[in-house]
Design an enzyme around this catalytic site. Structure first.
Site, PDB file in Angstrom:
ATOM      1  N   MET A  78      35.156  19.423  43.129  1.00  0.00           N
ATOM      2  CA  MET A  78      35.885  19.793  42.015  1.00  0.00           C
ATOM      3  C   MET A  78      36.456  18.794  41.469  1.00  0.00           C
ATOM      4  SD  MET A  78      36.689  23.531  44.004  1.00  0.00           S
ATOM      5  CE  MET A  78      36.866  22.722  45.369  1.00  0.00           C
ATOM      6  N   HIS A  98      32.168  20.040  48.403  1.00  0.00           N
ATOM      7  CA  HIS A  98      32.370  20.553  47.061  1.00  0.00           C
ATOM      8  C   HIS A  98      33.243  19.907  46.344  1.00  0.00           C
ATOM      9  CE1 HIS A  98      33.390  24.674  45.022  1.00  0.00           C
ATOM     10  NE2 HIS A  98      33.022  23.633  43.940  1.00  0.00           N
ATOM     11  N   HIS A 115      32.577  23.834  54.859  1.00  0.00           N
ATOM     12  CA  HIS A 115      32.685  23.504  53.508  1.00  0.00           C
ATOM     13  C   HIS A 115      34.030  22.676  53.317  1.00  0.00           C
ATOM     14  CE1 HIS A 115      31.994  24.720  49.394  1.00  0.00           C
ATOM     15  NE2 HIS A 115      33.208  24.771  49.288  1.00  0.00           N
ATOM     16  N   ASP A 161      30.848  31.070  46.798  1.00  0.00           N
ATOM     17  CA  ASP A 161      32.241  30.666  47.134  1.00  0.00           C
ATOM     18  C   ASP A 161      33.506  30.970  46.341  1.00  0.00           C
ATOM     19  OD1 ASP A 161      34.086  28.854  47.890  1.00  0.00           O
ATOM     20  OD2 ASP A 161      33.434  26.877  46.962  1.00  0.00           O
ATOM     21  N   MET A 218      30.246  30.413  41.828  1.00  0.00           N
ATOM     22  CA  MET A 218      31.814  30.367  42.005  1.00  0.00           C
ATOM     23  C   MET A 218      32.149  31.829  41.978  1.00  0.00           C
ATOM     24  SD  MET A 218      33.349  27.567  43.217  1.00  0.00           S
ATOM     25  CE  MET A 218      34.687  28.421  43.278  1.00  0.00           C
ATOM     26  N   SER A 231      35.581  27.176  54.979  1.00  0.00           N
ATOM     27  CA  SER A 231      35.987  26.205  54.085  1.00  0.00           C
ATOM     28  C   SER A 231      37.491  25.620  54.777  1.00  0.00           C
ATOM     29  CB  SER A 231      36.342  26.801  53.004  1.00  0.00           C
ATOM     30  OG  SER A 231      37.291  25.915  51.980  1.00  0.00           O
ATOM     31  N   ASP A 245      36.330  21.075  50.252  1.00  0.00           N
ATOM     32  CA  ASP A 245      36.877  21.339  49.017  1.00  0.00           C
ATOM     33  C   ASP A 245      37.585  19.923  48.443  1.00  0.00           C
ATOM     34  OD1 ASP A 245      35.648  24.062  48.309  1.00  0.00           O
ATOM     35  OD2 ASP A 245      37.211  24.621  49.774  1.00  0.00           O
ATOM     36  N   MET A 293      39.342  18.268  45.644  1.00  0.00           N
ATOM     37  CA  MET A 293      39.985  18.433  44.035  1.00  0.00           C
ATOM     38  C   MET A 293      40.947  17.378  43.764  1.00  0.00           C
ATOM     39  SD  MET A 293      41.435  22.221  45.031  1.00  0.00           S
ATOM     40  CE  MET A 293      40.087  23.559  45.802  1.00  0.00           C
TER      41      MET A 293
HETATM   42  C1  DX5 Z   1      38.113  27.554  45.733  1.00  0.00           C
HETATM   43  C2  DX5 Z   1      37.268  26.605  46.610  1.00  0.00           C
HETATM   44  C3  DX5 Z   1      36.605  27.564  47.945  1.00  0.00           C
HETATM   45  C4  DX5 Z   1      38.115  28.167  48.819  1.00  0.00           C
HETATM   46  C5  DX5 Z   1      37.306  29.321  49.610  1.00  0.00           C
HETATM   47  O1  DX5 Z   1      38.435  26.463  44.720  1.00  0.00           O
HETATM   48  O2  DX5 Z   1      36.146  26.133  46.091  1.00  0.00           O
HETATM   49  O3  DX5 Z   1      36.059  27.044  48.688  1.00  0.00           O
HETATM   50  O4  DX5 Z   1      38.423  27.090  49.686  1.00  0.00           O
HETATM   51  O5  DX5 Z   1      38.498  29.866  50.051  1.00  0.00           O
HETATM   52  P1  DX5 Z   1      38.523  31.777  50.129  1.00  0.00           P
HETATM   53  O6  DX5 Z   1      37.252  32.117  50.889  1.00  0.00           O
HETATM   54  O7  DX5 Z   1      39.909  31.866  50.690  1.00  0.00           O
HETATM   55  O8  DX5 Z   1      38.498  32.202  48.745  1.00  0.00           O
HETATM   56 ZN    ZN Z   2      34.401  25.482  47.768  1.00  0.00          ZN
END
Ligand code: DX5
Ligand code: ZN
Length: 242
Positions: A84, A82, A49, A191, A153, A24, A51, A53
């Site tokens: 979010m 991903h 991956h 994740d 999650m 990620s 993320d 947000m």
């Molecule tokens: C959290 C994200 C994850 C995060 C994972 O909201 O969706 O993908 O980046 O990071 P680690 O492995 O450090 O928990």
């Molecule tokens: Zn994620």
């Protein structure tokens, strides 16, 4: 079930299920993102991956399509995006055009998977559905047969570096049973807080796709971190077949 190692060191099952590691980038140094992508690829990552947000669905803001496009220009690895974000339907075109390989949206977000799944598929990319820790798998159950990825999650989304929530394990076992029963080859992703230890437990519970942030990019070298994680999930998956 029989597990064997294929030529790329990835684990496969008799049903051709590989175990895949997806670093990620949220945990990487954003000022050195190109180097992080190269290190992950050199270390044998199976996907990246990303993320996304929006500050509404989660209490943090990360990045948007422009960064996905920049990463796409540096690697041929699949990009697992991903989302979010509260309104995924408004942005899926942009993330597909930016080079996302799989767009993963949340069942808790606005809009119905009934419309969003075909909308994403029509863009020529794969479709994933994510479920938060407090959301029962039943919320996603009716869509399982239409997915390329189900993402469980194991932290409350928003930040990397949190601890793995063990209530994800029974949810993984439930999801693995449901996917196997319907003959689905969808990835079962975990994740949040994935380390060698928790990754092995997730593999034993049926996960096939491991998102790893801090455990890849914080401390040690990316290549050795990935090798250690791969050994751990392979060992965990073997536990599942005893
Ligand atoms: C959290 C994200 C994850 C995060 C994972 O909201 O969706 O993908 O980046 O990071 P680690 O492995 O450090 O928990
Ligand atoms: Zn994620």
């Amino acid at each position: 079930m029989i597990y064997i190692l294929d030529r790329t060191r990835a684990l496969v099952t008799s049903a051709s299920r590989r175990l895949r590691l997806a670093p990620s980038l949220l945990s990487a140094d954003f000022a050195e993102l190109g180097a992080a992508v190269a290190a992950a690829e050199a270390g044998g990552a199976d996907a990246l991956h990303l993320d996304v947000m929006d500050g509404h669905f989660v209490p943090n803001i990360s990045f948007g399509p422009a960064l996905v496009r920049a990463v796409r220009s540096r690697t041929k690895l699949p990009l697992d995006v991903h989302l979010m974000i509260q309104k995924p339907a408004q942005y899926v075109e942009a993330f597909a055009a930016a080079g996302g390989s799989t767009l993963v949206f949340h069942v808790e977000a606005d809009g119905s998977p009934r419309e969003l799944i075909p909308k994403i598929r029509a863009l020529g990319v794969e479709v994933g559905l994510a479920v938060n820790p407090e959301t029962p798998l039943e919320a996603a159950a009716r869509w399982l047969g239409d997915l390329d990825e189900l993402l469980v999650m194991s932290v409350h989304p928003g930040f990397s570096g949190q601890s793995f929530l063990t209530e994800a394990l029974p949810k993984l076992r439930q999801a693995r049973a449901a996917l196997d029963t319907m003959g689905s080859n969808a990835e079962l992703s975990i994740d949040g807080g994935v380390t060698a230890e928790t990754g092995a437990e997730a593999a034993a519970a049926g996960a096939s796709f491991f998102v790893c942030g801090n455990s890849v990019f914080t401390g040690g070298r990316v290549e050795s971190n990935l090798a250690m994680l791969r050994d751990a999930v392979v060992a965990g998956a073997k536990r599942a077949v005893r």
